[in-house]
Enzyme design. Structure first.
Site, PDB file in Angstrom:
ATOM      1  CB  THR A   2      -5.247   4.717   9.551  1.00  0.00           C
ATOM      2  OG1 THR A   2      -5.208   3.718   8.527  1.00  0.00           O
ATOM      3  CG2 THR A   2      -5.107   4.048  10.918  1.00  0.00           C
ATOM      4  CB  THR A   3      -9.116   1.761   7.626  1.00  0.00           C
ATOM      5  OG1 THR A   3      -8.679   2.380   6.426  1.00  0.00           O
ATOM      6  CG2 THR A   3     -10.467   1.129   7.422  1.00  0.00           C
ATOM      7  CG  ASN A  56      -1.840   1.089   1.318  1.00  0.00           C
ATOM      8  OD1 ASN A  56      -1.448   2.207   0.992  1.00  0.00           O
ATOM      9  ND2 ASN A  56      -3.053   0.852   1.741  1.00  0.00           N
ATOM     10  CG  HIS A 115      -5.287  -1.554   9.448  1.00  0.00           C
ATOM     11  ND1 HIS A 115      -4.848  -0.968  10.589  1.00  0.00           N
ATOM     12  CD2 HIS A 115      -5.801  -0.563   8.683  1.00  0.00           C
ATOM     13  CE1 HIS A 115      -5.106   0.323  10.547  1.00  0.00           C
ATOM     14  NE2 HIS A 115      -5.681   0.602   9.390  1.00  0.00           N
ATOM     15  NE  ARG A 160       7.221  21.241   4.382  1.00  0.00           N
ATOM     16  CZ  ARG A 160       8.505  21.574   4.287  1.00  0.00           C
ATOM     17  NH1 ARG A 160       9.041  21.857   3.116  1.00  0.00           N
ATOM     18  NH2 ARG A 160       9.249  21.612   5.360  1.00  0.00           N
ATOM     19  CD  GLU A 207      -7.022  -0.133   1.479  1.00  0.00           C
ATOM     20  OE1 GLU A 207      -7.342   0.821   2.203  1.00  0.00           O
ATOM     21  OE2 GLU A 207      -5.986  -0.772   1.602  1.00  0.00           O
ATOM     22  NE  ARG A 250      -7.368  11.273   5.938  1.00  0.00           N
ATOM     23  CZ  ARG A 250      -7.802  10.703   7.063  1.00  0.00           C
ATOM     24  NH1 ARG A 250      -7.013   9.886   7.723  1.00  0.00           N
ATOM     25  NH2 ARG A 250      -9.003  10.960   7.538  1.00  0.00           N
ATOM     26  CG  HIS A 251      -3.377   9.067   1.752  1.00  0.00           C
ATOM     27  ND1 HIS A 251      -4.275   8.414   0.941  1.00  0.00           N
ATOM     28  CD2 HIS A 251      -3.520   8.517   2.987  1.00  0.00           C
ATOM     29  CE1 HIS A 251      -4.914   7.500   1.652  1.00  0.00           C
ATOM     30  NE2 HIS A 251      -4.499   7.545   2.908  1.00  0.00           N
ATOM     31  NE  ARG A 268      -9.150   8.517   4.526  1.00  0.00           N
ATOM     32  CZ  ARG A 268      -9.445   7.758   5.589  1.00  0.00           C
ATOM     33  NH1 ARG A 268      -8.745   6.670   5.838  1.00  0.00           N
ATOM     34  NH2 ARG A 268     -10.399   8.091   6.399  1.00  0.00           N
ATOM     35  CD  GLU A 297      -7.097  -6.047   3.556  1.00  0.00           C
ATOM     36  OE1 GLU A 297      -7.479  -5.609   2.454  1.00  0.00           O
ATOM     37  OE2 GLU A 297      -6.250  -5.479   4.271  1.00  0.00           O
ATOM     38  CG  HIS A 339      -7.790   4.038   1.205  1.00  0.00           C
ATOM     39  ND1 HIS A 339      -7.859   3.850   2.557  1.00  0.00           N
ATOM     40  CD2 HIS A 339      -9.043   4.407   0.824  1.00  0.00           C
ATOM     41  CE1 HIS A 339      -9.093   4.087   2.988  1.00  0.00           C
ATOM     42  NE2 HIS A 339      -9.834   4.433   1.948  1.00  0.00           N
ATOM     43  CG  ASP A 375      -2.818   4.646   0.566  1.00  0.00           C
ATOM     44  OD1 ASP A 375      -2.838   4.445  -0.657  1.00  0.00           O
ATOM     45  OD2 ASP A 375      -3.637   4.166   1.363  1.00  0.00           O
ATOM     46  CG  HIS A 376       1.150   5.955   4.652  1.00  0.00           C
ATOM     47  ND1 HIS A 376       0.290   6.928   5.111  1.00  0.00           N
ATOM     48  CD2 HIS A 376       0.589   4.772   4.946  1.00  0.00           C
ATOM     49  CE1 HIS A 376      -0.745   6.328   5.695  1.00  0.00           C
ATOM     50  NE2 HIS A 376      -0.587   5.026   5.608  1.00  0.00           N
ATOM     51  CG  HIS A 434       2.491   3.641   8.643  1.00  0.00           C
ATOM     52  ND1 HIS A 434       3.274   3.500   9.756  1.00  0.00           N
ATOM     53  CD2 HIS A 434       2.355   4.967   8.436  1.00  0.00           C
ATOM     54  CE1 HIS A 434       3.585   4.699  10.223  1.00  0.00           C
ATOM     55  NE2 HIS A 434       3.038   5.606   9.438  1.00  0.00           N
TER      56      HIS A 434
HETATM   57  N1  PXP Z   1      -5.745  -2.986   4.458  1.00  0.00           N
HETATM   58  C1  PXP Z   1      -6.698  -2.029   4.532  1.00  0.00           C
HETATM   59  C2  PXP Z   1      -8.087  -2.406   4.190  1.00  0.00           C
HETATM   60  C3  PXP Z   1      -6.369  -0.707   4.890  1.00  0.00           C
HETATM   61  O1  PXP Z   1      -7.341   0.223   4.968  1.00  0.00           O
HETATM   62  C4  PXP Z   1      -5.026  -0.386   5.140  1.00  0.00           C
HETATM   63  C5  PXP Z   1      -4.648   1.027   5.464  1.00  0.00           C
HETATM   64  O2  PXP Z   1      -4.863   1.834   4.346  1.00  0.00           O
HETATM   65  C6  PXP Z   1      -4.057  -1.403   5.027  1.00  0.00           C
HETATM   66  C7  PXP Z   1      -4.450  -2.701   4.711  1.00  0.00           C
HETATM   67  C8  PXP Z   1      -2.623  -1.143   5.255  1.00  0.00           C
HETATM   68  O3  PXP Z   1      -2.411  -0.815   6.584  1.00  0.00           O
HETATM   69  P1  PXP Z   1      -0.993  -0.335   7.085  1.00  0.00           P
HETATM   70  O4  PXP Z   1      -0.693   0.944   6.378  1.00  0.00           O
HETATM   71  O5  PXP Z   1      -1.166  -0.199   8.552  1.00  0.00           O
HETATM   72  O6  PXP Z   1      -0.007  -1.419   6.698  1.00  0.00           O
END
Ligand code: PXP
Length: 239
Positions: free
Chosen positions: A100-101, A7, A191, A18, A70, A49-50, A45, A151, A43, A9-10, A214
């Site tokens: 976060t979720t 994932n 997660h 910034r 996602e 936000r990201h 959202r 999941e 994801h 996103d981060h 993350h």
């Molecule tokens: N799975 C789902 C459904 C999520 O919402 C997230 C966070 O976006 C993740 C996995 C990944 O979680 P993490 O960033 O804590 O690894």
């Protein structure tokens, strides 16, 4: 074998902090794929936000493995999914105020709507996964609404502090995975997973896919993204 979907996103979180154009999460795609990940999870959202719309469009063009979008079951985002056609969508609950979720989807309490959303995505040729707590009622409801995959939310497992609580959470995850597979659902998990708690989850036989974000992006600050993915595959037992 357990597949790793990263994932990313981060990477975008850092960019949005910034309001600039870097780092670009789209640049992360080939790095993650060349390191051996089996898919990219992203994801979009509702509050953007990201990840933003342009990231999703460009990733659709550049992902060579599997794109797992996602998303909340919200009309605007469902339309984007239908237009984008990722290989799969994972439906998650979304609250604007959350960091976060937080919890899993309430599928059992929302059968007619979830059935409609799953059908809309299936009609667009997209496989559907539902992000649920490891709870028998939610696993059975996921089957009922026509999902292809569940999941399992590993957040509670990741947050407990004692060995006893950890065993209790693992038992719930194992039972939900066994039930899901017995019902003919594919089983993923994710997660909060990191380098020190992932192995027990990767070792659950029915869990065929992990979504991890993350911890990998955080480790990339020190070792680089490619190495962070390779090291995660190693601790999963896949290298
Ligand atoms: N799975 C789902 C459904 C999520 O919402 C997230 C966070 O976006 C993740 C996995 C990944 O979680 P993490 O960033 O804590 O690894």
């Amino acid at each position: 074998m357990t597949r790793l979907h990263v994932n990313i996103d981060h990477i975008a979180t850092l960019r949005q902090a910034r309001g600039v154009q870097y780092p670009d999460p789209v640049f992360g795609v080939p790095v993650v794929e060349m390191a051996g990940a089996h898919g990219i999870t992203v994801h979009l959202r509702e509050d953007r936000r990201h990840i933003v719309d342009r990231d999703v469009a460009l990733m659709r063009q550049t992902i060579g493995t599997v794109m797992n979008l996602e998303m909340a079951a919200a009309d605007e985002i469902i339309q984007i999914a239908v237009d984008t056609k990722p290989e799969m969508c994972t439906l998650v609950p979304e609250k604007r105020e959350e960091r976060t979720t937080e919890g899993g989807l309430a599928v059992a309490a929302d059968i007619p709507r979830m059935t409609r959303v799953v059908k809309t995505l299936h009609d667009a040729g997209i496989r559907v996964s539902l992000f649920i707590d490891p709870d028998e009622k939610e696993v059975r409801a996921s089957k009922e609404v026509g999902a292809d995959m569940i999941e399992l939310h590993t957040g509670d497992y990741c947050e407990v502090t004692t060995a006893r609580e950890r065993e209790a959470e693992l038992a719930k995850l194992r039972a939900a995975a066994t039930l899901g597979a017995a019902l003919g659902l594919k089983v993923a998990a994710g997660h909060g997973l990191h380098y020190h708690n992932v192995r027990e989850i990767a070792d659950i036989p029915e869990v065929e896919e992990l979504n991890i974000g993350h911890s990998i992006v955080a480790r990339a600050v020190f070792v680089g993204l490619e190495k962070a993915v390779v090291q995660m595959l190693e601790v999963m037992g896949e290298k």
